[in-house]
Write a protein that holds these residues in place. Structure first.
Motif, PDB file in Angstrom:
ATOM      1  N   LEU A 135       0.827  -1.203   0.000  1.00 48.99           N
ATOM      2  CA  LEU A 135       0.000   0.000   0.000  1.00 48.99           C
ATOM      3  C   LEU A 135       0.862   1.254   0.000  1.00 48.99           C
ATOM      4  O   LEU A 135       0.581   2.234  -0.696  1.00 48.99           O
ATOM      5  N   ASP A 163     -13.115  -1.466  -5.723  1.00 47.75           N
ATOM      6  CA  ASP A 163     -11.807  -2.036  -5.403  1.00 47.75           C
ATOM      7  C   ASP A 163     -12.059  -3.427  -4.816  1.00 47.75           C
ATOM      8  O   ASP A 163     -12.076  -3.628  -3.604  1.00 47.75           O
ATOM      9  N   ASN A 218      -7.305  11.643  -7.479  1.00 42.51           N
ATOM     10  CA  ASN A 218      -6.010  10.987  -7.285  1.00 42.51           C
ATOM     11  C   ASN A 218      -4.931  11.588  -8.175  1.00 42.51           C
ATOM     12  O   ASN A 218      -3.773  11.694  -7.764  1.00 42.51           O
ATOM     13  N   ASN A 233      -1.853  12.872  -6.154  1.00 40.03           N
ATOM     14  CA  ASN A 233      -0.602  12.174  -6.456  1.00 40.03           C
ATOM     15  C   ASN A 233       0.373  13.098  -7.179  1.00 40.03           C
ATOM     16  O   ASN A 233       1.589  13.027  -6.970  1.00 40.03           O
ATOM     17  N   GLU A 261       2.819   7.986 -11.292  1.00 36.32           N
ATOM     18  CA  GLU A 261       2.021   7.733 -10.084  1.00 36.32           C
ATOM     19  C   GLU A 261       0.556   7.672 -10.476  1.00 36.32           C
ATOM     20  O   GLU A 261      -0.253   8.532 -10.123  1.00 36.32           O
ATOM     21  N   GLN A 270      -4.285   1.740 -10.711  1.00 38.13           N
ATOM     22  CA  GLN A 270      -3.089   0.898 -10.738  1.00 38.13           C
ATOM     23  C   GLN A 270      -3.252  -0.359 -11.579  1.00 38.13           C
ATOM     24  O   GLN A 270      -2.281  -0.848 -12.150  1.00 38.13           O
ATOM     25  N   TRP A 290      -1.869   7.049   2.588  1.00 39.02           N
ATOM     26  CA  TRP A 290      -2.447   6.467   1.385  1.00 39.02           C
ATOM     27  C   TRP A 290      -3.754   5.764   1.723  1.00 39.02           C
ATOM     28  O   TRP A 290      -3.875   5.102   2.751  1.00 39.02           O
ATOM     29  N   THR A 315      -6.355  -0.790  -3.596  1.00 39.26           N
ATOM     30  CA  THR A 315      -5.276  -1.317  -4.429  1.00 39.26           C
ATOM     31  C   THR A 315      -5.541  -1.153  -5.920  1.00 39.26           C
ATOM     32  O   THR A 315      -4.608  -1.155  -6.712  1.00 39.26           O
ATOM     33  N   ARG A 352      -5.186   4.347  -6.556  1.00 40.21           N
ATOM     34  CA  ARG A 352      -4.123   4.791  -5.649  1.00 40.21           C
ATOM     35  C   ARG A 352      -4.268   6.287  -5.446  1.00 40.21           C
ATOM     36  O   ARG A 352      -4.256   7.071  -6.409  1.00 40.21           O
TER      37      ARG A 352
END
Length: 417
Positions: free
Chosen positions: A15, A192, A266, A270, A303, A307, A400, A404, A407
């Motif tokens: 994570l 998620d 994000n 990020n 980033e 993901q 964070w 998963t 992100r």
């Protein structure tokens, strides 16, 4: 459950820094067969694979043998149900059915029809027309930050901005933005699947129900009083005499809300965290705002807000010495592919002048992110303003979010110098 697997999204260390895992996968096992029933969303009696190399991930995103609908990949002998997992409670089933009816989880020809209709409303001209309004919203939200007091870049800026933008596109009243945001967050958590507990699913189902009821009223009002906005365009969209049904219209609005809010929040959070650790890149961007579009692409690569994604195998696929069989689940690690050294020189270096930059953060093929132009526009405007601002980050230990697939940061304390 074993923890020895090279890819372990349940590991707290993953994570905090998934990129160490991605480097190991790329160098040691770019085609990784996961232990049986390793992931919560595993399908019984089939294999789960992780693909991390750019070529494999790109192929799976574009090749029609990799599908989104389980019915199109289900091996013989697994029964007649569309999903072999235990039957959920009715209210959760309604939520899952609604989400699975969106184009994100459909294959052609249903996907083609839905995407064609929605594309008619989500045109480049329609998105670019939002630039002045997004700029005004960015400046409005950033104004309180300039007082010098500590504020949360996520909760006070990165989160409300896309909710405001999508909310205005869908006709949400200003007074309803907070509850709209709450619904969006709860539904996104359920997407998620790795961490979607029964409680998370229940909260998402309740949010989906409430949001659907709200949007039904908004849609009914817009049918009576059309405007020059995305929602009216969705209602009017027609192809070969076909239009979106009421349920398809609702599901599409929910998808636009979740996708538009989650990715852009994000991307901004990020992005600023990355700039905090790359002062020279921030200075270059601040002094050359025309680099904004290229800088946003590098943040998306370096980033990424999303993901990974997944596909089912509908017919046997041979990847060199690895054979995938019908019914197998394949997890495509977009963020790992974005750091494949065979495609990206110095992949762990952050370079806002990087060209070419063929990242896969918006996927590829028929499921390439419909909202990519909007996310890019919001990211360019917001992050250019942030790069030029006097804001500094007040922590070196970021919080964070416990997700998963997506992100992003839970919060990011900042203040103006």
């Amino acid at each position: 459950m074993t923890t020895a697997c090279l890819f372990n999204p349940y590991d707290p260390a993953f994570l905090q820094d998934p990129y160490a895992t991605y480097r190991a996968l790329l160098s040691q096992s770019p085609r990784l067969k996961l232990p049986e029933n390793f992931l919560q969303e595993s399908v019984p009696n089939t294999d789960d694979w992780c693909l991390s190399g750019y070529a494999d991930v790109s192929l799976a995103l574009r090749d029609r043998r990799f599908v989104r609908e389980w019915d199109n990949a289900k091996p013989a002998g697994l029964g007649t149900t569309a999903n072999p997992r235990p039957e959920p409670p009715p209210f959760i089933k309604e939520f899952l059915s609604g989400m699975n009816s969106t184009m994100l989880f459909r294959d052609p020809p249903a996907h083609t029809r839905l995407r064609t209709l929605i594309n008619k409303a989500f045109t480049p001209v329609a998105i670019e027309s939002l630039r002045p309004r997004i700029t005004d919203l960015v400046d409005y939200l950033l104004q309180p930050f300039m007082s010098g007091s500590q504020m949360d870049l996520i909760g006070d800026f990165a989160l409300p901005l896309p909710v405001m933008v999508i909310g205005e596109m869908l006709g949400v009243a200003v007074t309803d933005r907070d509850v709209f945001k709450s619904w969006s967050i709860r539904i996104a958590r359920a997407l998620d699947a790795t961490l979607a507990s029964p409680q998370v699913l229940q909260e998402a189902a309740e949010a989906y129900r409430d949001l659907s009821l709200y949007l039904k009223d908004v849609i009914a009002e817009r049918r009576q009083n059309p405007r020059e906005d995305i929602l009216t365009n969705l209602i009017r969209a027609e192809e070969d005499g076909q239009r979106l049904s009421e349920q398809e219209l609702l599901s599409s609005c929910v998808l636009l809300l979740i996708a538009g809010h989650e990715t852009t929040t994000n991307l901004i959070g990020n992005g600023f965290w990355t700039l905090h650790h790359h002062a020279s890149a921030r200075d270059l961007w601040a002094n050359h705002p025309e680099l904004g579009p290229a800088a946003v692409e590098e943040i998306l690569r370096f980033e990424p807000p999303v993901q990974r994604t997944m596909r089912y195998v509908s017919e046997p696929v041979q990847l060199d010495d690895v054979g995938l069989q019908r019914g197998d689940s394949v997890y495509l690690l977009l963020a790992a592919a974005n750091r494949d050294p065979s495609v990206f020189p110095n992949p762990d270096s952050f370079d806002i002048t990087r060209k070419p930059n063929r990242h896969l953060s918006f996927a590829a093929g028929i499921h390439f992110c419909l909202g990519a132009p909007l996310a890019r526009l919001e990211g360019d405007i917001a992050l250019t303003r942030l790069a030029q601002s006097s804001l500094v980050v007040d922590t070196e230990v970021p919080a964070w979010r416990n997700m998963t697939v997506f992100r992003g940061l839970e919060q990011l304390p900042v203040h103006a110098e």
